[in-house]
Design an enzyme around this catalytic site. Structure first.
Site, short mmCIF file in Angstrom:
data_model
loop_
_atom_site.label_atom_id
_atom_site.label_comp_id
_atom_site.label_asym_id
_atom_site.label_seq_id
_atom_site.Cartn_x
_atom_site.Cartn_y
_atom_site.Cartn_z
N ARG A 42 -14.96 1.79 -3.52
CA ARG A 42 -14.28 2.21 -2.28
C ARG A 42 -13.66 3.60 -2.40
O ARG A 42 -13.02 3.92 -3.40
CB ARG A 42 -13.18 1.20 -1.93
CG ARG A 42 -12.36 1.58 -0.73
CD ARG A 42 -11.35 0.52 -0.44
NE ARG A 42 -10.43 0.33 -1.52
CZ ARG A 42 -9.20 0.82 -1.56
NH1 ARG A 42 -8.72 1.51 -0.56
NH2 ARG A 42 -8.42 0.59 -2.60
N HIS A 87 -7.86 -3.65 -8.93
CA HIS A 87 -7.15 -3.20 -7.73
C HIS A 87 -7.77 -3.70 -6.44
O HIS A 87 -7.06 -4.13 -5.54
CB HIS A 87 -7.15 -1.67 -7.76
CG HIS A 87 -6.44 -1.01 -6.63
ND1 HIS A 87 -5.09 -1.20 -6.40
CD2 HIS A 87 -6.87 -0.15 -5.65
CE1 HIS A 87 -4.71 -0.48 -5.35
NE2 HIS A 87 -5.78 0.15 -4.87
N ALA A 96 0.84 -1.20 0.00
CA ALA A 96 0.00 0.00 0.00
C ALA A 96 0.87 1.24 0.00
O ALA A 96 1.92 1.30 0.65
CB ALA A 96 -0.93 -0.01 1.20
N HIS A 107 -7.98 0.61 -10.28
CA HIS A 107 -7.21 1.81 -9.93
C HIS A 107 -6.85 2.52 -11.23
O HIS A 107 -6.37 1.89 -12.18
CB HIS A 107 -5.95 1.43 -9.15
CG HIS A 107 -5.31 2.59 -8.47
ND1 HIS A 107 -4.68 3.60 -9.16
CD2 HIS A 107 -5.20 2.92 -7.17
CE1 HIS A 107 -4.21 4.50 -8.29
NE2 HIS A 107 -4.52 4.11 -7.08
N ARG A 114 -12.45 7.19 -7.91
CA ARG A 114 -11.68 6.29 -8.77
C ARG A 114 -12.43 5.70 -9.95
O ARG A 114 -11.87 5.55 -11.03
CB ARG A 114 -11.30 5.12 -7.89
CG ARG A 114 -9.90 4.94 -7.77
CD ARG A 114 -9.55 3.98 -6.74
NE ARG A 114 -8.58 4.65 -5.92
CZ ARG A 114 -7.96 4.09 -4.96
NH1 ARG A 114 -8.23 2.85 -4.64
NH2 ARG A 114 -7.07 4.74 -4.29
N GLU A 155 -6.51 12.48 -1.39
CA GLU A 155 -6.68 11.55 -2.51
C GLU A 155 -8.05 11.77 -3.14
O GLU A 155 -8.90 12.47 -2.57
CB GLU A 155 -6.54 10.10 -2.03
CG GLU A 155 -5.10 9.75 -1.65
CD GLU A 155 -4.91 8.33 -1.20
OE1 GLU A 155 -5.91 7.63 -0.96
OE2 GLU A 155 -3.75 7.92 -1.07
#
Ligand code: FAD
Ligand code: SIN
Length: 513
Positions: A377, A342, A47, A235, A281, A116
């Site tokens: 997520r 991902h 990670a 991702h 994402r 992010e």
């Protein structure tokens, strides 16, 4: 089938969720932790970005909840979202107690928080861009310092041992393949699934090789409910070298200003979403995929060349090194990137304390589905979920009765019709399967491709029977994804149906969404 071993708590997996569980259990319990390869080969250690937590007084749990729900298309389990996010500051404090040295602000007063995609605030605690490594190393040191925790490398669980007693189903251990290929029966008072994700079921993934969905496949076969399997997150920015995924380029790079461009230098994200590079994402992945398809590109470019070299090496040493290893100087050159499989938003249905449908079986971390992530997520919410679930499961285990020895031997006698294991290797099937998943169950899906994949999986399952448990687990996990994707005929979050308005797609209308 060979010798039988027994333990108080068998933890299948050795990533963050597994170690958070092990380190939160009392010392009088013998804990055996298994991993498929070596202990460093897990998503936790890989990670990059960090761990989301509300630590800034200007931020609030409510805002973090809202960002999580927006990313998850509001099909999240709202109670789970609130309960897990509320425990985030305590989870960070616990990690610091275990020896994780998160980056601090320049004056050293508080943690440095990065940003992010999908987060409306800076709330990502991190250790440069190698957060996972720092966390995994600290927890591994703590586990190795405790004599009641044993870690077994190259030990792969292939099937859960479970049996029906009265009206309930109870898990009492697993069959485990040893490094020499023999299979042993491992009895356990409590069994914890912490097997991580399933990105390696797709031909292009950011995940380490053990991430093949074994946990969700074993649990489903044992009778556990699974949930949200169609929501596989891609991702947006995996490094592309010669058409292959060569590692992850953390989303934090976009959080700190990196821009997505076409080869002619044009910035394209604003054409797709007002949040541009910092959209959730699924949106960024779909936008890149669309641009690549439209212009026939193998990748797009991620550009951080406006930042000075010293700043890049200080803040992103991992990404700088990864790119340098492939001849790319990120201070002067844009980075070739494309979306890759991902994260599994779905998994074994579990409470936030890891309880599943089976007595004495717990699921923690990425293998589990609490409903925190919904359809997609929010970045950096999953390491957090690993810590919260691991600590919660440990509390439940500590106060629950184990399956006792007498019950275990009775259950064992009843379930001894073991599969015949010749451990045949059918690796060509695994490769074709991954290609099929990429093409038909990847970012874009339709009824025709999904049905074709489901039929092929079914044919392989019939042909193989129980001869290759590892491949059977892969096929089972793929089947769970494909069948869930067939049932959800409308696009939602990470699941995109290109045929959502066609008549054909309506043949598989789900009973509930
Ligand atoms: P893992 O850490 O993957 O561990 C799984 C363990 O199970 C391994 O030890 C494996 O060997 C073992 N295992 C699997 N199958 C078997 C079997 N059959 N028998 C025995 N053992 C088995 N999330 C964030 O929140 N922030 C980030 O910055 C972030 N960055 C990421 C970067 C990358 C490159 C990747 C791949 C993921 C990232 N994620 C991030 C997601 C996050 O890392 C994972 O969701 C999380 O680490 C999962 O932890 P886990 O303990 O559930 O599983
Ligand atoms: C990243 O650093 O971009 C990965 C973060 C995540 O998967 O949560």
């Amino acid at each position: 089938m060979n010798d039988t071993r027994s333990t108080d708590v068998l933890i299948i997996g050795a990533g963050l969720a597994a170690m958070a569980t092990a380190l939160s259990l009392p010392e009088h319990l013998q804990i055996d932790m298994l991993c498929k390869g070596n202990v460093h080969e897990c998503a936790s250690a890989w990670a990059q970005g960090g761990i989301a937590a509300v630590l800034d007084p200007a931020d609030s749990i409510e805002v973090h909840v809202n960002d999580t729900l927006i990313a998850g298309a509001h099909i999240n389990n709202k109670d789970a979202v609130r309960d897990i996010l509320a425990q985030a500051p305590a989870a960070i404090a616990w990690l610091i107690e275990q020896g994780v040295a998160f980056d601090l602000q320049d004056d050293g007063s508080t943690l440095h928080l990065t940003r992010e995609g999908g987060h409306s605030q800076r709330r990502i605690a991190h250790v440069k861009d190698r957060t996972g490594l720092a966390v995994h190393e600290a927890l591994l040191r703590a586990c190795r310092a405790r004599t009641h925790i044993r870690i077994h490398e190259s030990h792969a669980a292939i099937q859960l041992l479970h049996s029906q007693t009265d009206s309930a189903s109870t898990c009492f251990g697993a069959w485990v393949r040893l490094p020499d290929g023999r299979v042993t029966t491992w009895l356990a008072g409590h069994t914890v699934l912490a097997t991580g994700g399933l990105g390696q079921l797709f031909s292009r993934s950011t995940n380490p090789w053990p991430a093949t969905g074994d946990g969700v496949a074993m649990a489903a076969r044992a009778g556990c409910s699974v949930q949200d399997m169609e929501f596989v997150q891609f991702h947006p920015t995996a490094l592309q070298i010669d058409g292959c995924a060569a590692g992850l380029i953390t989303e934090a790079l976009r959080g700190e200003g990196a821009l997505l461009r076409l080869p002619n230098g044009e910035r394209f994200m604003l054409r797709h979403d007002a949040r541009a590079e910092l959209a959730p994402r699924d949106i960024v992945s779909r936008a890149i995929h669309a641009e690549m398809q439209q212009s026939g590109l193998a990748h797009v470019l991620l550009d951080i060349t406006h930042q000075p070299r010293e700043w890049l090496t200080a803040h992103f040493p991992g990404v700088t090194q990864l790119c340098a290893d492939h001849g790319i100087d990120i201070a002067t050159q844009p980075i070739p990137v494309a979306p890759c499989a991902h994260y599994a938003c779905g998994g074994v249905r579990a409470t936030i304390n890891g309880c599943t449908d089976l007595h004495n079986l717990y699921a923690v971390g990425e293998v589990a589905c609490t409903g925190l992530h919904g359809a997609n997520r929010l970045a950096s919410n999953s390491l957090l979920e690993c810590v919260v679930m691991g600590r919660g499961a440990a509390q439940v285990i500590t106060t629950s009765a184990p399956v006792n020895d007498t019950a275990q031997s009775k259950l064992l006698m009843r379930s001894m019709q073991s599969p015949l294991l010749d451990l045949a290797q059918h690796s060509p099937i695994a490769q074709v399967l991954a290609q099929l998943m990429e093409e038909c169950a990847g970012i874009h899906r339709n009824q025709q491709g999904l049905s074709q994949t489901a039929r092929q999986i079914n044919a392989w399952q019939k042909m193989l029977g129980t001869s290759d448990p590892a491949l059977s687990n892969r096929l089972e996990a793929c089947s769970l994804i494909v069948n869930a994707a067939l049932l959800r005929t409308r696009s939602c979050g990470a699941h995109t149906r290109t045929d959502e308005n066609s008549e054909e797609s309506m043949q598989h209308e789900p009973e509930m969404t």
